[in-house]
Design an enzyme around this catalytic site. Sequence first.
Site, PDB file in Angstrom:
ATOM      1  N   LYS A 114       0.858  -1.136   0.056  1.00 49.14           N
ATOM      2  CA  LYS A 114      -0.059  -0.035  -0.042  1.00 49.14           C
ATOM      3  C   LYS A 114       0.952   1.197  -0.120  1.00 49.14           C
ATOM      4  CE  LYS A 114      -4.620   0.641   0.472  1.00 49.14           C
ATOM      5  NZ  LYS A 114      -5.657  -0.367   0.273  1.00 49.14           N
TER       6      LYS A 114
HETATM    7  P1  NAD Z   1     -13.124   7.452  -2.170  1.00 48.57           P
HETATM    8  O1  NAD Z   1     -11.928   8.410  -1.987  1.00 48.57           O
HETATM    9  O2  NAD Z   1     -13.916   7.378  -3.488  1.00 48.57           O
HETATM   10  O3  NAD Z   1     -14.611   7.852  -1.036  1.00 48.57           O
HETATM   11  C1  NAD Z   1     -14.147   8.224   0.197  1.00 48.57           C
HETATM   12  C2  NAD Z   1     -15.191   8.609   1.102  1.00 48.57           C
HETATM   13  O4  NAD Z   1     -15.024   8.768   2.381  1.00 48.57           O
HETATM   14  C3  NAD Z   1     -15.818   9.961   0.552  1.00 48.57           C
HETATM   15  O5  NAD Z   1     -17.136  10.001   0.626  1.00 48.57           O
HETATM   16  C4  NAD Z   1     -15.234  10.908   1.751  1.00 48.57           C
HETATM   17  O6  NAD Z   1     -16.096  12.020   1.963  1.00 48.57           O
HETATM   18  C5  NAD Z   1     -15.455   9.860   2.789  1.00 48.57           C
HETATM   19  N1  NAD Z   1     -14.593  10.229   4.015  1.00 48.57           N
HETATM   20  C6  NAD Z   1     -13.548  10.667   4.187  1.00 48.57           C
HETATM   21  N2  NAD Z   1     -13.256  11.203   5.371  1.00 48.57           N
HETATM   22  C7  NAD Z   1     -14.198  11.026   6.107  1.00 48.57           C
HETATM   23  C8  NAD Z   1     -14.581  10.936   7.505  1.00 48.57           C
HETATM   24  N3  NAD Z   1     -13.669  11.714   8.340  1.00 48.57           N
HETATM   25  N4  NAD Z   1     -15.921  10.609   7.845  1.00 48.57           N
HETATM   26  C9  NAD Z   1     -16.683  10.178   6.889  1.00 48.57           C
HETATM   27  N5  NAD Z   1     -16.343   9.932   5.801  1.00 48.57           N
HETATM   28  C10 NAD Z   1     -15.223  10.188   5.215  1.00 48.57           C
HETATM   29  O7  NAD Z   1     -12.431   5.979  -1.527  1.00 48.57           O
HETATM   30  P2  NAD Z   1     -12.979   4.631  -1.805  1.00 48.57           P
HETATM   31  O8  NAD Z   1     -12.024   4.115  -2.987  1.00 48.57           O
HETATM   32  O9  NAD Z   1     -14.436   4.572  -1.860  1.00 48.57           O
HETATM   33  O10 NAD Z   1     -12.414   3.953  -0.538  1.00 48.57           O
HETATM   34  C11 NAD Z   1     -12.956   3.789   0.834  1.00 48.57           C
HETATM   35  C12 NAD Z   1     -12.641   2.846   1.624  1.00 48.57           C
HETATM   36  O11 NAD Z   1     -12.560   1.532   1.060  1.00 48.57           O
HETATM   37  C13 NAD Z   1     -11.282   2.959   2.115  1.00 48.57           C
HETATM   38  O12 NAD Z   1     -11.085   2.558   3.340  1.00 48.57           O
HETATM   39  C14 NAD Z   1     -10.486   2.102   1.107  1.00 48.57           C
HETATM   40  O13 NAD Z   1      -9.220   1.584   1.336  1.00 48.57           O
HETATM   41  C15 NAD Z   1     -11.322   0.857   0.980  1.00 48.57           C
HETATM   42  N6  NAD Z   1     -11.342   0.137  -0.149  1.00 48.57           N
HETATM   43  C16 NAD Z   1     -11.474   0.670  -1.478  1.00 48.57           C
HETATM   44  C17 NAD Z   1     -11.429  -0.372  -2.688  1.00 48.57           C
HETATM   45  C18 NAD Z   1     -11.467   0.257  -3.921  1.00 48.57           C
HETATM   46  O14 NAD Z   1     -11.587  -0.387  -4.816  1.00 48.57           O
HETATM   47  N7  NAD Z   1     -11.829   1.625  -4.031  1.00 48.57           N
HETATM   48  C19 NAD Z   1     -11.118  -1.515  -2.401  1.00 48.57           C
HETATM   49  C20 NAD Z   1     -11.042  -2.112  -1.117  1.00 48.57           C
HETATM   50  C21 NAD Z   1     -11.099  -1.136   0.020  1.00 48.57           C
END
Ligand code: NAD
Length: 429
Positions: A114
Amino acid sequence: MNNLIPTMEAPKKSMYETVLDQFNSTADAIQLNPDIKRILSLTNNEIIVHFPVKMDNGEIRIFKGYRVQHNNILGPYKGGLRYHPSMDINDAKALAMWMTWKTSLAGLPYGGAKGGIQIDPRDYSDGELERITRRFTFALGENIGPEYDIPAPDVNTNEQTMAWIADTYMSTKAPSVRANNKHVVTGKPIGTGGLAGRDRATGYGVYLSLKLYYANLGEAISGKTFIVQGFGNVGYWASHFLTKEGARLISVQDAHATIYSKDGIDVEKLSAHSKPRMNSVQGFGSAMEIPAADFFTLDCDFIIPAALGNQITAANAASVKAKVIAEGANGPTDSAGEKILLEKGVVIIPDILCNSGGVIGSYYEWLQNRNGEIWSMEEVLVKIEKKLSEAFAKVHQITLEKQIDWRTAAYILAIQRIETAYLQRGIFP
Ligand code: NAD
Protein backbone atom coordinates in the site's frame (compact mmCIF):
# COMPACT_ATOMS: atom_id res chain seq x y z
CA MET A 1 -23.95 23.03 10.56
CA ASN A 2 -20.31 22.29 11.27
CA ASN A 3 -20.44 18.57 10.89
CA LEU A 4 -16.80 17.52 10.91
CA ILE A 5 -16.64 13.99 12.16
CA PRO A 6 -15.72 13.68 15.86
CA THR A 7 -15.05 9.95 15.57
CA MET A 8 -12.02 10.90 13.47
CA GLU A 9 -10.57 13.07 16.23
CA ALA A 10 -10.94 10.96 19.38
CA PRO A 11 -7.67 9.35 20.57
CA LYS A 12 -7.64 5.77 19.41
CA LYS A 13 -5.41 2.92 18.38
CA SER A 14 -3.52 3.37 15.15
CA MET A 15 -4.50 1.15 12.22
CA TYR A 16 -1.09 -0.48 12.54
CA GLU A 17 -1.80 -1.48 16.15
CA THR A 18 -5.19 -2.81 15.06
CA VAL A 19 -3.80 -5.02 12.28
CA LEU A 20 -1.06 -6.33 14.56
CA ASP A 21 -3.63 -7.14 17.28
CA GLN A 22 -5.70 -9.05 14.72
CA PHE A 23 -2.68 -10.91 13.34
CA ASN A 24 -1.17 -11.79 16.73
CA SER A 25 -4.38 -13.14 18.19
CA THR A 26 -4.96 -15.39 15.17
CA ALA A 27 -1.30 -16.46 15.01
CA ASP A 28 -1.49 -17.50 18.67
CA ALA A 29 -4.82 -19.26 18.21
CA ILE A 30 -3.51 -21.40 15.34
CA GLN A 31 -0.01 -21.77 16.83
CA LEU A 32 1.55 -20.31 13.72
CA ASN A 33 5.13 -21.40 13.13
CA PRO A 34 7.12 -18.85 15.21
CA ASP A 35 9.62 -18.07 12.42
CA ILE A 36 6.79 -17.33 10.01
CA LYS A 37 5.08 -15.24 12.67
CA ARG A 38 8.24 -13.10 12.99
CA ILE A 39 8.50 -12.71 9.20
CA LEU A 40 4.86 -11.66 8.84
CA SER A 41 4.99 -9.26 11.80
CA LEU A 42 7.32 -7.04 9.78
CA THR A 43 7.10 -5.49 6.34
CA ASN A 44 9.58 -6.50 3.62
CA ASN A 45 10.23 -2.98 2.27
CA GLU A 46 9.25 0.52 3.39
CA ILE A 47 9.95 3.10 0.72
CA ILE A 48 9.73 6.84 1.39
CA VAL A 49 10.40 9.23 -1.49
CA HIS A 50 10.64 13.02 -1.58
CA PHE A 51 10.05 14.65 -4.92
CA PRO A 52 9.69 18.20 -6.25
CA VAL A 53 6.67 19.40 -8.24
CA LYS A 54 6.07 22.73 -9.97
CA MET A 55 2.79 24.35 -8.83
CA ASP A 56 0.53 26.40 -11.14
CA ASN A 57 1.98 29.64 -9.72
CA GLY A 58 5.55 28.59 -10.57
CA GLU A 59 6.47 27.69 -6.96
CA ILE A 60 8.31 24.38 -6.40
CA ARG A 61 6.96 22.21 -3.58
CA ILE A 62 8.47 19.03 -2.14
CA PHE A 63 6.11 16.10 -1.51
CA LYS A 64 6.53 12.93 0.54
CA GLY A 65 5.31 9.65 -0.94
CA TYR A 66 5.13 6.17 0.57
CA ARG A 67 5.08 2.62 -0.70
CA VAL A 68 5.16 -0.24 1.78
CA GLN A 69 5.59 -3.80 0.53
CA HIS A 70 4.57 -6.17 3.29
CA ASN A 71 4.98 -9.65 1.84
CA ASN A 72 5.26 -11.34 -1.58
CA ILE A 73 5.51 -15.06 -0.86
CA LEU A 74 2.34 -15.69 -2.90
CA GLY A 75 3.14 -13.36 -5.83
CA PRO A 76 3.77 -9.72 -6.81
CA TYR A 77 2.93 -7.02 -4.28
CA LYS A 78 -0.56 -5.58 -4.79
CA GLY A 79 -2.39 -2.68 -3.18
CA GLY A 80 -3.78 0.82 -3.57
CA LEU A 81 -2.44 4.35 -3.41
CA ARG A 82 -4.17 6.81 -1.06
CA TYR A 83 -3.98 10.60 -1.23
CA HIS A 84 -5.07 11.86 2.19
CA PRO A 85 -3.82 14.35 4.82
CA SER A 86 -3.63 11.54 7.42
CA MET A 87 -1.57 9.19 5.23
CA ASP A 88 1.75 8.26 6.82
CA ILE A 89 4.19 5.36 6.96
CA ASN A 90 2.28 3.61 9.75
CA ASP A 91 -1.00 3.73 7.85
CA ALA A 92 0.81 2.41 4.77
CA LYS A 93 2.25 -0.47 6.83
CA ALA A 94 -1.15 -1.39 8.25
CA LEU A 95 -2.91 -1.19 4.90
CA ALA A 96 -0.12 -3.22 3.23
CA MET A 97 -0.54 -6.00 5.81
CA TRP A 98 -4.30 -6.09 5.26
CA MET A 99 -3.62 -6.50 1.53
CA THR A 100 -1.44 -9.56 2.21
CA TRP A 101 -4.25 -11.23 4.15
CA LYS A 102 -6.88 -10.16 1.61
CA THR A 103 -5.11 -11.47 -1.50
CA SER A 104 -4.29 -14.71 0.31
CA LEU A 105 -7.89 -15.22 1.46
CA ALA A 106 -9.19 -14.58 -2.05
CA GLY A 107 -6.81 -17.22 -3.42
CA LEU A 108 -5.01 -14.74 -5.69
CA PRO A 109 -1.35 -15.03 -6.76
CA TYR A 110 -0.42 -11.75 -5.03
CA GLY A 111 1.21 -10.35 -1.93
CA GLY A 112 0.33 -7.13 -0.13
CA ALA A 113 1.41 -3.48 -0.46
CA LYS A 114 0.00 0.00 0.00
CA GLY A 115 1.16 3.56 -0.46
CA GLY A 116 0.20 7.11 -1.10
CA ILE A 117 0.93 10.75 -0.51
CA GLN A 118 0.09 12.90 2.51
CA ILE A 119 -1.99 15.54 0.73
CA ASP A 120 -5.55 16.78 0.55
CA PRO A 121 -6.20 16.60 -3.20
CA ARG A 122 -8.79 19.37 -2.88
CA ASP A 123 -5.90 21.80 -2.31
CA TYR A 124 -4.55 21.21 -5.84
CA SER A 125 -5.68 21.85 -9.41
CA ASP A 126 -6.08 18.92 -11.82
CA GLY A 127 -2.84 19.94 -13.52
CA GLU A 128 -0.98 19.95 -10.20
CA LEU A 129 -2.43 16.55 -9.25
CA GLU A 130 -1.29 15.16 -12.58
CA ARG A 131 2.27 16.46 -12.07
CA ILE A 132 2.32 15.23 -8.44
CA THR A 133 1.20 11.76 -9.58
CA ARG A 134 3.68 11.59 -12.45
CA ARG A 135 6.65 12.71 -10.30
CA PHE A 136 5.63 10.24 -7.57
CA THR A 137 5.59 7.44 -10.16
CA PHE A 138 8.98 8.53 -11.47
CA ALA A 139 10.38 8.68 -7.91
CA LEU A 140 9.13 5.14 -7.18
CA GLY A 141 11.02 3.97 -10.29
CA GLU A 142 11.64 0.22 -10.33
CA ASN A 143 9.98 -0.19 -6.93
CA ILE A 144 6.76 -0.76 -8.87
CA GLY A 145 6.30 -2.91 -11.97
CA PRO A 146 3.75 -5.21 -13.65
CA GLU A 147 5.40 -8.37 -12.31
CA TYR A 148 6.68 -6.85 -9.08
CA ASP A 149 4.34 -4.35 -7.39
CA ILE A 150 1.04 -3.28 -8.90
CA PRO A 151 -0.76 -0.25 -7.38
CA ALA A 152 -4.49 0.49 -7.71
CA PRO A 153 -6.92 3.25 -6.64
CA ASP A 154 -7.79 3.88 -2.99
CA VAL A 155 -9.14 6.89 -1.08
CA ASN A 156 -8.99 10.04 -3.26
CA THR A 157 -7.32 8.32 -6.21
CA ASN A 158 -9.23 7.04 -9.21
CA GLU A 159 -8.97 5.71 -12.75
CA GLN A 160 -7.49 9.02 -13.97
CA THR A 161 -4.70 8.72 -11.38
CA MET A 162 -4.01 5.17 -12.62
CA ALA A 163 -3.91 6.31 -16.27
CA TRP A 164 -1.26 8.93 -15.38
CA ILE A 165 0.80 6.32 -13.53
CA ALA A 166 0.59 3.80 -16.38
CA ASP A 167 1.54 6.45 -18.93
CA THR A 168 4.47 7.75 -16.86
CA TYR A 169 5.74 4.25 -16.13
CA MET A 170 5.56 3.19 -19.78
CA SER A 171 6.97 6.48 -21.11
CA THR A 172 10.09 6.15 -18.99
CA LYS A 173 10.87 2.63 -20.28
CA ALA A 174 12.85 1.70 -23.41
CA PRO A 175 10.65 1.59 -26.55
CA SER A 176 11.04 -2.20 -26.83
CA VAL A 177 9.45 -2.82 -23.42
CA ARG A 178 7.10 0.15 -23.41
CA ALA A 179 4.12 -1.33 -25.21
CA ASN A 180 2.86 -3.99 -22.84
CA ASN A 181 3.46 -2.60 -19.39
CA LYS A 182 0.09 -1.08 -18.69
CA HIS A 183 -0.66 -3.75 -16.09
CA VAL A 184 1.77 -1.89 -13.81
CA VAL A 185 -1.46 -0.54 -12.30
CA THR A 186 -5.05 -1.75 -12.16
CA GLY A 187 -8.20 0.34 -11.91
CA LYS A 188 -7.41 2.11 -15.20
CA PRO A 189 -10.05 3.67 -17.48
CA ILE A 190 -11.47 1.24 -20.05
CA GLY A 191 -9.72 3.06 -22.91
CA THR A 192 -6.34 2.49 -21.26
CA GLY A 193 -6.64 -1.24 -20.62
CA GLY A 194 -9.11 -0.97 -17.74
CA LEU A 195 -11.55 -3.75 -16.94
CA ALA A 196 -15.26 -3.41 -17.55
CA GLY A 197 -16.78 -3.51 -14.06
CA ARG A 198 -13.61 -2.69 -12.05
CA ASP A 199 -15.23 0.62 -11.04
CA ARG A 200 -18.04 -1.21 -9.20
CA ALA A 201 -16.12 -4.34 -8.17
CA THR A 202 -15.56 -3.44 -4.50
CA GLY A 203 -19.11 -2.22 -3.88
CA TYR A 204 -20.45 -5.25 -5.75
CA GLY A 205 -18.42 -7.47 -3.43
CA VAL A 206 -19.82 -5.71 -0.35
CA TYR A 207 -23.34 -6.27 -1.70
CA LEU A 208 -22.58 -9.94 -2.49
CA SER A 209 -21.17 -10.51 1.00
CA LEU A 210 -24.37 -9.21 2.59
CA LYS A 211 -26.53 -11.19 0.17
CA LEU A 212 -24.63 -14.39 0.97
CA TYR A 213 -24.72 -13.67 4.69
CA TYR A 214 -28.49 -13.17 4.78
CA ALA A 215 -29.08 -16.10 2.40
CA ASN A 216 -27.40 -18.37 4.97
CA LEU A 217 -30.00 -17.18 7.49
CA GLY A 218 -32.79 -17.71 4.95
CA GLU A 219 -33.36 -13.95 4.69
CA ALA A 220 -33.39 -11.52 1.75
CA ILE A 221 -31.74 -8.13 1.28
CA SER A 222 -35.06 -6.65 0.27
CA GLY A 223 -36.72 -4.67 3.07
CA LYS A 224 -33.54 -4.32 5.17
CA THR A 225 -32.46 -0.84 6.29
CA PHE A 226 -28.84 0.32 6.25
CA ILE A 227 -26.48 3.26 6.68
CA VAL A 228 -23.24 4.03 4.82
CA GLN A 229 -20.18 5.95 5.96
CA GLY A 230 -18.36 7.28 2.88
CA PHE A 231 -20.11 7.93 -0.39
CA GLY A 232 -17.13 7.49 -2.69
CA ASN A 233 -16.41 4.56 -4.95
CA VAL A 234 -17.18 1.81 -2.42
CA GLY A 235 -20.05 3.50 -0.57
CA TYR A 236 -21.83 4.54 -3.75
CA TRP A 237 -21.60 1.22 -5.58
CA ALA A 238 -22.52 -0.88 -2.53
CA SER A 239 -25.58 1.35 -1.98
CA HIS A 240 -26.45 1.15 -5.68
CA PHE A 241 -26.61 -2.66 -5.73
CA LEU A 242 -28.29 -2.96 -2.34
CA THR A 243 -31.08 -0.46 -3.03
CA LYS A 244 -31.63 -2.00 -6.48
CA GLU A 245 -32.41 -5.21 -4.62
CA GLY A 246 -34.90 -3.47 -2.32
CA ALA A 247 -32.82 -2.45 0.73
CA ARG A 248 -33.47 1.05 2.13
CA LEU A 249 -30.56 3.46 2.67
CA ILE A 250 -31.54 5.72 5.58
CA SER A 251 -28.34 7.63 6.35
CA VAL A 252 -25.06 8.62 4.69
CA GLN A 253 -22.06 10.19 6.34
CA ASP A 254 -19.13 11.60 4.44
CA ALA A 255 -16.26 13.98 5.26
CA HIS A 256 -18.63 16.95 5.04
CA ALA A 257 -21.99 16.00 6.53
CA THR A 258 -24.29 13.31 7.90
CA ILE A 259 -27.72 13.09 6.27
CA TYR A 260 -30.77 11.06 7.29
CA SER A 261 -34.15 10.14 5.87
CA LYS A 262 -36.29 7.41 7.42
CA ASP A 263 -38.16 6.97 4.14
CA GLY A 264 -34.94 6.21 2.28
CA ILE A 265 -32.31 8.11 0.29
CA ASP A 266 -32.31 7.82 -3.50
CA VAL A 267 -28.76 6.69 -4.30
CA GLU A 268 -28.64 7.98 -7.89
CA LYS A 269 -30.09 11.37 -6.92
CA LEU A 270 -27.58 11.68 -4.08
CA SER A 271 -24.74 10.83 -6.46
CA ALA A 272 -25.97 13.45 -8.95
CA HIS A 273 -26.11 15.97 -6.08
CA SER A 274 -22.67 15.22 -4.61
CA LYS A 275 -20.51 14.89 -7.76
CA PRO A 276 -20.56 18.57 -8.80
CA ARG A 277 -20.02 19.60 -5.12
CA MET A 278 -16.57 18.00 -4.81
CA ASN A 279 -18.28 14.75 -3.74
CA SER A 280 -20.06 16.25 -0.73
CA VAL A 281 -23.49 14.97 0.32
CA GLN A 282 -24.14 18.18 2.26
CA GLY A 283 -27.27 20.11 1.28
CA PHE A 284 -29.12 17.13 -0.24
CA GLY A 285 -32.70 18.37 -0.17
CA SER A 286 -34.54 15.09 0.37
CA ALA A 287 -32.81 14.28 3.68
CA MET A 288 -32.11 16.20 6.88
CA GLU A 289 -28.69 16.85 8.31
CA ILE A 290 -28.03 15.26 11.71
CA PRO A 291 -25.08 15.46 14.14
CA ALA A 292 -22.14 13.32 13.06
CA ALA A 293 -21.95 11.59 16.45
CA ASP A 294 -25.47 10.15 15.96
CA PHE A 295 -24.53 8.21 12.84
CA PHE A 296 -23.32 4.88 14.22
CA THR A 297 -26.14 4.85 16.81
CA LEU A 298 -28.92 4.84 14.19
CA ASP A 299 -31.48 2.05 14.24
CA CYS A 300 -30.95 -0.10 11.11
CA ASP A 301 -30.25 -3.70 10.05
CA PHE A 302 -26.68 -3.22 8.87
CA ILE A 303 -23.91 -0.64 8.68
CA ILE A 304 -21.40 -0.26 5.85
CA PRO A 305 -18.35 1.72 6.93
CA ALA A 306 -16.81 2.69 3.57
CA ALA A 307 -14.53 5.62 4.42
CA LEU A 308 -11.43 5.47 6.63
CA GLY A 309 -9.96 3.20 9.31
CA ASN A 310 -10.70 3.14 13.06
CA GLN A 311 -14.23 4.55 12.93
CA ILE A 312 -15.92 2.07 15.28
CA THR A 313 -14.01 2.07 18.55
CA ALA A 314 -14.55 1.69 22.29
CA ALA A 315 -15.96 5.22 22.18
CA ASN A 316 -19.02 4.36 20.08
CA ALA A 317 -19.29 0.54 19.73
CA ALA A 318 -21.62 0.15 22.72
CA SER A 319 -24.22 2.42 21.10
CA VAL A 320 -24.32 0.55 17.77
CA LYS A 321 -27.85 -0.81 17.22
CA ALA A 322 -27.31 -2.63 13.93
CA LYS A 323 -26.87 -6.41 14.03
CA VAL A 324 -24.41 -6.64 11.14
CA ILE A 325 -21.40 -4.57 10.04
CA ALA A 326 -20.13 -5.09 6.50
CA GLU A 327 -16.66 -3.57 6.31
CA GLY A 328 -16.29 -1.81 2.96
CA ALA A 329 -13.37 0.27 4.27
CA ASN A 330 -10.07 -1.20 5.39
CA GLY A 331 -9.77 -1.41 9.16
CA PRO A 332 -12.92 0.56 10.14
CA THR A 333 -13.31 -1.35 13.44
CA ASP A 334 -10.49 -1.29 15.97
CA SER A 335 -9.85 -4.22 18.32
CA ALA A 336 -11.42 -2.56 21.40
CA GLY A 337 -14.55 -1.64 19.42
CA GLU A 338 -14.71 -5.14 17.95
CA LYS A 339 -14.60 -6.78 21.38
CA ILE A 340 -17.63 -4.76 22.50
CA LEU A 341 -19.52 -5.53 19.29
CA LEU A 342 -18.84 -9.26 19.47
CA GLU A 343 -19.99 -9.37 23.08
CA LYS A 344 -23.23 -7.71 21.97
CA GLY A 345 -23.65 -10.39 19.28
CA VAL A 346 -23.02 -8.07 16.33
CA VAL A 347 -21.66 -9.91 13.29
CA ILE A 348 -18.75 -8.22 11.49
CA ILE A 349 -18.12 -9.32 7.92
CA PRO A 350 -14.43 -8.40 7.89
CA ASP A 351 -12.75 -6.08 5.39
CA ILE A 352 -10.38 -8.74 4.05
CA LEU A 353 -13.44 -10.68 2.86
CA CYS A 354 -16.13 -8.03 2.44
CA ASN A 355 -14.19 -5.55 0.28
CA SER A 356 -12.12 -8.14 -1.60
CA GLY A 357 -14.22 -7.70 -4.76
CA GLY A 358 -11.91 -4.79 -5.64
CA VAL A 359 -8.66 -6.72 -5.65
CA ILE A 360 -10.37 -9.69 -7.31
CA GLY A 361 -11.47 -7.29 -10.09
CA SER A 362 -7.92 -5.93 -10.23
CA TYR A 363 -6.59 -9.46 -10.70
CA TYR A 364 -8.81 -9.95 -13.74
CA GLU A 365 -7.74 -6.58 -15.18
CA TRP A 366 -4.10 -7.61 -14.76
CA LEU A 367 -4.75 -11.00 -16.41
CA GLN A 368 -6.69 -9.33 -19.23
CA ASN A 369 -3.77 -6.98 -19.96
CA ARG A 370 -1.18 -9.73 -19.64
CA ASN A 371 -3.05 -12.10 -21.94
CA GLY A 372 -4.30 -9.49 -24.41
CA GLU A 373 -7.94 -10.39 -23.73
CA ILE A 374 -11.01 -8.19 -23.34
CA TRP A 375 -13.94 -9.34 -21.19
CA SER A 376 -17.44 -7.91 -20.96
CA MET A 377 -18.86 -6.51 -17.72
CA GLU A 378 -21.20 -9.52 -17.40
CA GLU A 379 -18.27 -11.94 -17.67
CA VAL A 380 -16.29 -9.96 -15.11
CA LEU A 381 -19.07 -9.78 -12.52
CA VAL A 382 -19.58 -13.54 -12.81
CA LYS A 383 -15.84 -14.14 -12.26
CA ILE A 384 -15.82 -11.85 -9.19
CA GLU A 385 -18.92 -13.52 -7.77
CA LYS A 386 -17.38 -16.98 -8.17
CA LYS A 387 -14.12 -16.12 -6.39
CA LEU A 388 -15.74 -14.11 -3.61
CA SER A 389 -18.43 -16.74 -2.98
CA GLU A 390 -15.77 -19.45 -2.68
CA ALA A 391 -13.86 -17.46 -0.05
CA PHE A 392 -17.12 -16.57 1.72
CA ALA A 393 -18.21 -20.20 1.92
CA LYS A 394 -14.85 -21.29 3.34
CA VAL A 395 -14.91 -18.57 6.00
CA HIS A 396 -18.51 -19.39 6.89
CA GLN A 397 -17.61 -23.07 7.26
CA ILE A 398 -14.82 -22.23 9.71
CA THR A 399 -17.10 -19.97 11.78
CA LEU A 400 -19.47 -22.94 12.15
CA GLU A 401 -16.83 -25.61 12.76
CA LYS A 402 -14.86 -23.63 15.32
CA GLN A 403 -17.72 -21.47 16.64
CA ILE A 404 -15.65 -18.32 16.11
CA ASP A 405 -16.22 -14.85 14.66
CA TRP A 406 -15.89 -14.08 10.97
CA ARG A 407 -12.68 -12.05 11.19
CA THR A 408 -10.78 -14.75 13.07
CA ALA A 409 -12.03 -17.37 10.59
CA ALA A 410 -10.92 -15.24 7.62
CA TYR A 411 -7.50 -14.63 9.19
CA ILE A 412 -7.02 -18.35 9.84
CA LEU A 413 -7.55 -19.16 6.16
CA ALA A 414 -5.40 -16.27 4.92
CA ILE A 415 -2.48 -16.95 7.26
CA GLN A 416 -2.51 -20.72 6.80
CA ARG A 417 -2.18 -20.34 3.00
CA ILE A 418 0.90 -18.17 3.51
CA GLU A 419 2.31 -20.53 6.14
CA THR A 420 1.98 -23.45 3.73
CA ALA A 421 3.90 -21.55 1.02
CA TYR A 422 6.76 -20.76 3.44
CA LEU A 423 6.93 -24.32 4.74
CA GLN A 424 7.03 -25.72 1.18
CA ARG A 425 9.62 -23.26 -0.12
CA GLY A 426 11.83 -22.94 2.93
CA ILE A 427 14.04 -19.94 3.62
CA PHE A 428 16.79 -19.06 1.10
CA PRO A 429 19.67 -19.99 1.15
P1 NAD B 1 -13.19 7.45 -2.11
O1 NAD B 1 -12.10 8.44 -2.06
O2 NAD B 1 -13.86 7.18 -3.39
O3 NAD B 1 -14.33 7.83 -1.03
C1 NAD B 1 -14.02 8.06 0.31
C2 NAD B 1 -15.28 8.55 1.01
O4 NAD B 1 -14.99 8.65 2.41
C3 NAD B 1 -15.75 9.92 0.57
O5 NAD B 1 -17.15 9.96 0.51
C4 NAD B 1 -15.27 10.83 1.72
O6 NAD B 1 -16.06 12.02 1.88
C5 NAD B 1 -15.45 9.90 2.89
N1 NAD B 1 -14.68 10.33 4.06
C6 NAD B 1 -13.41 10.78 4.10
N2 NAD B 1 -13.09 11.15 5.35
C7 NAD B 1 -14.17 10.90 6.10
C8 NAD B 1 -14.48 11.09 7.47
N3 NAD B 1 -13.59 11.62 8.29
N4 NAD B 1 -15.70 10.72 7.92
C9 NAD B 1 -16.64 10.22 7.07
N5 NAD B 1 -16.41 10.04 5.77
C10 NAD B 1 -15.19 10.39 5.30
O7 NAD B 1 -12.56 6.10 -1.50
P2 NAD B 1 -12.98 4.59 -1.78
O8 NAD B 1 -12.17 4.08 -2.91
O9 NAD B 1 -14.47 4.49 -1.84
O10 NAD B 1 -12.43 3.86 -0.48
C11 NAD B 1 -13.17 3.87 0.74
C12 NAD B 1 -12.61 2.79 1.66
O11 NAD B 1 -12.70 1.51 1.03
C13 NAD B 1 -11.14 2.94 2.06
O12 NAD B 1 -10.95 2.47 3.36
C14 NAD B 1 -10.43 2.05 1.09
O13 NAD B 1 -9.17 1.62 1.56
C15 NAD B 1 -11.41 0.90 0.99
N6 NAD B 1 -11.31 0.09 -0.22
C16 NAD B 1 -11.42 0.65 -1.45
C17 NAD B 1 -11.33 -0.17 -2.57
C18 NAD B 1 -11.52 0.37 -3.96
O14 NAD B 1 -11.55 -0.45 -4.91
N7 NAD B 1 -11.69 1.67 -4.16
C19 NAD B 1 -11.09 -1.55 -2.43
C20 NAD B 1 -11.01 -2.08 -1.14
C21 NAD B 1 -11.11 -1.26 -0.04
